[in-house]
Design a protein around this motif. Structure first.
Motif, PDB file in Angstrom:
ATOM      1  N   TRP A 252      51.541  35.141   5.762  1.00 53.62           N
ATOM      2  CA  TRP A 252      52.656  35.668   6.548  1.00 53.62           C
ATOM      3  C   TRP A 252      53.976  35.104   6.043  1.00 53.62           C
ATOM      4  O   TRP A 252      54.966  35.802   5.897  1.00 53.62           O
ATOM      5  N   ASN A 256      57.235  37.000   4.394  1.00 52.61           N
ATOM      6  CA  ASN A 256      58.467  37.081   5.175  1.00 52.61           C
ATOM      7  C   ASN A 256      59.567  36.108   4.767  1.00 52.61           C
ATOM      8  O   ASN A 256      60.668  36.202   5.248  1.00 52.61           O
ATOM      9  N   ARG A 267      62.627  41.623   4.114  1.00 54.97           N
ATOM     10  CA  ARG A 267      61.773  42.241   5.115  1.00 54.97           C
ATOM     11  C   ARG A 267      61.963  41.618   6.505  1.00 54.97           C
ATOM     12  O   ARG A 267      62.104  42.292   7.508  1.00 54.97           O
ATOM     13  N   MET A 268      62.010  40.284   6.491  1.00 55.01           N
ATOM     14  CA  MET A 268      62.184  39.550   7.737  1.00 55.01           C
ATOM     15  C   MET A 268      63.566  39.835   8.333  1.00 55.01           C
ATOM     16  O   MET A 268      63.717  39.986   9.543  1.00 55.01           O
ATOM     17  N   HIS A 270      65.302  42.496   7.992  1.00 56.10           N
ATOM     18  CA  HIS A 270      65.213  43.823   8.604  1.00 56.10           C
ATOM     19  C   HIS A 270      64.715  43.712  10.041  1.00 56.10           C
ATOM     20  O   HIS A 270      65.313  44.257  10.964  1.00 56.10           O
ATOM     21  N   ASP A 271      63.595  42.978  10.204  1.00 54.05           N
ATOM     22  CA  ASP A 271      62.993  42.838  11.536  1.00 54.05           C
ATOM     23  C   ASP A 271      63.939  42.139  12.502  1.00 54.05           C
ATOM     24  O   ASP A 271      64.136  42.580  13.632  1.00 54.05           O
ATOM     25  N   ARG A 272      64.532  41.042  12.018  1.00 56.53           N
ATOM     26  CA  ARG A 272      65.400  40.270  12.907  1.00 56.53           C
ATOM     27  C   ARG A 272      66.637  41.074  13.299  1.00 56.53           C
ATOM     28  O   ARG A 272      67.072  41.046  14.437  1.00 56.53           O
ATOM     29  N   ASN A 274      66.847  44.240  13.513  1.00 62.56           N
ATOM     30  CA  ASN A 274      66.411  45.230  14.482  1.00 62.56           C
ATOM     31  C   ASN A 274      66.338  44.615  15.885  1.00 62.56           C
ATOM     32  O   ASN A 274      66.854  45.177  16.855  1.00 62.56           O
ATOM     33  N   GLU A 275      65.732  43.451  15.958  1.00 60.43           N
ATOM     34  CA  GLU A 275      65.618  42.759  17.256  1.00 60.43           C
ATOM     35  C   GLU A 275      67.002  42.488  17.842  1.00 60.43           C
ATOM     36  O   GLU A 275      67.257  42.713  19.024  1.00 60.43           O
ATOM     37  N   VAL A 391      69.435  49.647  11.756  1.00 60.36           N
ATOM     38  CA  VAL A 391      69.370  48.641  10.702  1.00 60.36           C
ATOM     39  C   VAL A 391      69.772  49.198   9.341  1.00 60.36           C
ATOM     40  O   VAL A 391      70.641  48.647   8.655  1.00 60.36           O
TER      41      VAL A 391
END
Ligand code: C2E
Ligand code: CA
Ligand code: CA
Length: 694
Positions: A252, A256, A267-268, A270-272, A274-275, A391
């Motif tokens: 993981w 990330n 990638r991470m 992007h996720d953060r 978005n959050e 994003v």
């Protein structure tokens, strides 16, 4: 029927001897008992129950096949004997028509078959137990059996291997001995609730080995019920999955995080992002995304080598981390590109200041090994929700802005939106100009009279700063004080205002009114930045021959909130030196009069937003009256700001408000203009008659 399936293993190895002995001895015994072989020698002991011996032998050693063999063969022998009138049943044919013989053989057959049956069952359960024991002992799954009191009664070798506890160390203890204290009481309560409802439970548990090392186990617990359904105990089966978890974590992390800098990767991020966007959406907040691209990093890499380039990136990361802590989320998107999500609501207003500090930080020369490298960055800025609300688009906007920054000569930042860009440029210019404003004597202080509402006399004034900009003209403090605070220039400006006000009050006191007071505004930043040079201020006043009470300090509630310890000491020091304190903009923050009593405050200044809406039937009327009454109860005096009409003035006077300030009396004016008030009896004029009506 039994013999349709031939017996197995009767003639294997040494058993062949036993089988031959069994068959021949049984045959011999039948001959002796029923057919009178060796009658002379053995006739007196030859009895029917001999056969029982062979039936038992057969049952124990040869099973169903043995029994049926013994019974069939000896029955035939007994028939033949009876037919010839010899042997054990010799007289049976004439006397009872073979009834005795049949009864005897019935008994023999039943005994034999029962015996085989019992022995068979016994063997079978022994085999089961043996199998279970082998499984238990050799299982790779750790097992633990407890009784109904949850104390351990047995564990297997795999248990010892995983936990490090030998069975004799753990038997009699409860499984709690393995606990690492990492699960809450509620967790165990829920587990036992499920066990008592369903009889079983499965899940992951973090426990501790005997060595103290933590491990993760996948545990399943099953209840053992007794014959009547009563709980006899529990079996716990578990495997150590620590290694598996560690591997999963590693995978993981690799997916990330960036290996070199250990920052979140693209990638991470992007996720953060978005959050964060979702959070901002929910809370109706803004968010800024910065793309930070190093200028000419490739050249450094090519000339000094990749290893040097890596070191440089690590140092860049260190500087960015130091800066970004608590402000937002930092990540590395690619070789020389970083992303910074500025999500802290307190920082978002200072985004321009933030980017500037990053640029400054990164531009400091890098001393790595024997080399000194100069490196700059170009930053692109995009805002949620102004520029985009997803994003991908937000990243694209920031990217475009970053390219504009590159095109515009690097070592700078650009907003995606042009209007913001213009505003940022204007602000930046203003910040630059402000740096020289003090030295160039572009700042001036105006004074606004504060009127004693009961007498109309003027014993106080507030010092309010203005900036006479050579190009733009007069700039209001609302515009440039925030910039001064962002850039830290507020310290220098604050000192300057104090010196101006002190000189002015000395003049007014000497020439017109020996009790005159001037209040100055002190920014929360002046406390925060630890510049508590107030003993210098007292010394300065002394040099001018002024007492402490000639100056009043106006502070805001945010000063009280943000630096409680500092401010308490500061206020005590002021009191010791006779200086008074006014709480500015009262009613706009978390005002609590009782709380204020704890601080040494002399005046509250009711914010102009309340005064401006004062009329005979507004809510603000009640609020103003309440503030005045409560302040008086607490021994504080009240100054009303922003009085513009006679109505406002009269209402406030009726409520007993002590002082008033506002355009009705006078705008803030230069000091020489102010002097004219003193020449008019020190009484607010020109509408004296109306003023004195009440
Ligand atoms: P403040 O401390 O609340 O100052 C009162 C503001 O209300 C002043 O605005 C003043 O001109 C204005 N004012 C006075 N009477 C009336 C009125 O009847 N109607 C209306 N609409 N406004 C009235 P100004 O001079 O523009 O100052 C704005 C703010 O800038 C001040 O608010 C204060 O927070 C800050 N400021 C001014 N000078 C300094 C300074 O030397 N240091 C610091 N740290 N802040 C200052
Ligand atoms: Ca003020
Ligand atoms: Ca105010």
């Amino acid at each position: 029927m039994t013999w349709k399936e031939l017996p197995e293993g009767w003639f294997e190895g040494y058993r062949a001897f036993e089988t031959i002995a069994f068959i021949s001895l049984t045959f011999l015994a039948g001959q002796i008992v029923f057919l009178e072989w060796f009658h002379q020698e053995l006739g007196f002991i030859a009895r029917g129950y001999w056969i029982i011996v062979f039936v038992t032998w057969g049952a124990i050693r040869f099973g169903r096949h043995g029994i049926t063999f013994v019974v069939t063969m000896t029955f035939i022998q007994a028939m033949v004997g009876a037919a010839h009138g010899i042997g054990f049943f010799g007289r049976d044919l004439q006397e009872s028509g073979l009834i005795n013989m049949q009864l005897a053989f019935l008994v023999i057959s039943v005994i034999g078959l029962l015996l085989t049956l019992v022995i068979h069952e016994l063997r079978k359960s022994q085999a089961d137990m043996k199998l279970a024991s082998i499984v238990y002992q050799s299982s790779s799954e750790a097992m633990m059996v407890t009784d109904a009191n949850k104390s351990i009664i047995s564990v297997n070798p795999a248990f010892t291997e995983v936990t490090g506890f030998q069975s004799d160390e753990i038997i009699g203890k409860t499984p709690r001995i393995l606990s690492a204290g990492l699960h809450s009481k509620e967790f165990y309560q829920a587990m036992w609730r499920e066990i008592s409802a369903t009889g079983k439970w499965q899940g992951e548990i973090h426990n501790r080995r005997k060595s103290g090392e933590l491990f993760t186990e996948l545990l399943s617990i099953n209840t053992i019920y007794g014959p009547g359904g009563a709980i006899q105990g529990w079996v716990g089966l578990f495997v150590d999955i620590s290694e598996k978890r560690k591997k999963e974590e590693l995978i993981w992390k690799q997916a990330n995080y960036d290996l070199l800098t250990e920052l979140p990767n693209r990638r991470m991020i992007h996720d953060r992002l978005n959050e964060e966007i979702m959070k901002c959406q929910r809370d109706n907040r803004q968010l800024a995304l910065m793309l930070i691209n190093l200028d000419r990093f490739r050249e450094v890499n090519d000339t000094l080598g990749h290893q040097y380039g890596d070191q440089l990136l690590i140092e860049v990361t260190r500087r960015l981390i130091t800066f970004s802590q608590e402000k937002g989320i930092l990540g590395r998107l690619g070789s020389d590109e970083f992303a910074f999500i500025l999500s802290n609501p307190n920082e978002i207003n200072r985004v321009g200041f933030c980017v500037n500090s990053i640029l400054e930080q990164l531009a400091i020369p890098y001393h790595l090994g024997n080399e000194i490298t100069y490196l700059t960055a170009s930053i692109g800025l995009a805002l949620y929700p102004e520029d985009a609300n997803d994003v991908t688009t937000l990243l694209k906007c920031a990217d475009q802005a970053m390219y504009t920054a590159k095109r515009e000569g690097r070592n700078c930042f650009y907003y995606y939106t042009s209007s913001m860009q213009e505003a940022a440029i204007a602000r930046m210019r203003l910040a630059n100009d402000l740096r020289y404003a003090v030295r160039k004597k572009e700042l001036i202080v105006h004074y606004q009279p504060i009127i004693d509402l009961s007498t109309g006399s003027i014993h106080k004034a507030e010092a309010l700063i203005r900036w006479q900009h050579p190009r733009i003209g007069m700039i209001s403090p609302d515009k440039f004080i925030p910039i001064a605070e962002e850039t830290g220039l507020i310290i220098e400006i604050g000192e300057w205002v104090f010196h101006q006000a002190a000189a002015q009050v000395a003049l007014f006191r000497a020439n017109y009114n020996p009790k005159f007071q001037i209040s100055i505004n002190k920014s929360p930043l002046q406390f925060k930045m630890g510049s508590n040079k107030c003993h210098l201020w007292f010394e300065h006043l002394k040099q001018l021959g002024l007492p402490g009470e000639s100056i009043v300090i106006e502070i805001t509630e945010s000063s009280l909130m943000e630096s409680k310890d500092n401010i308490c000491n500061y206020l005590l020091m002021l009191r010791d030196n006779g200086m008074q304190v006014a709480l500015d903009d009262f009613g706009t923050g978390y005002s609590s009069l009782a709380y204020l009593k704890k601080f040494d405050i002399d005046y509250i200044k009711i914010d102009k937003s309340f005064v401006q809406n004062l009329n005979s039937d507004s809510d603000d009327l009640i609020l103003c009256e309440a503030m005045i009454v409560m302040a008086h109860k607490l021994g504080l005096m009240v100054i009303a700001e922003g009085i513009e009409t006679w109505d406002q003035f009269e209402l406030l006077k009726k409520f007993g408000c002590n002082y008033g300030q506002g355009y009705l009396f006078s705008k803030p004016i230069p000091a020489d203009e102010f002097s004219k008030f003193f020449e008019k009896d020190n009484i607010f004029f020109p509408k004296k008659e109306k003023f004195l009506l009440n």
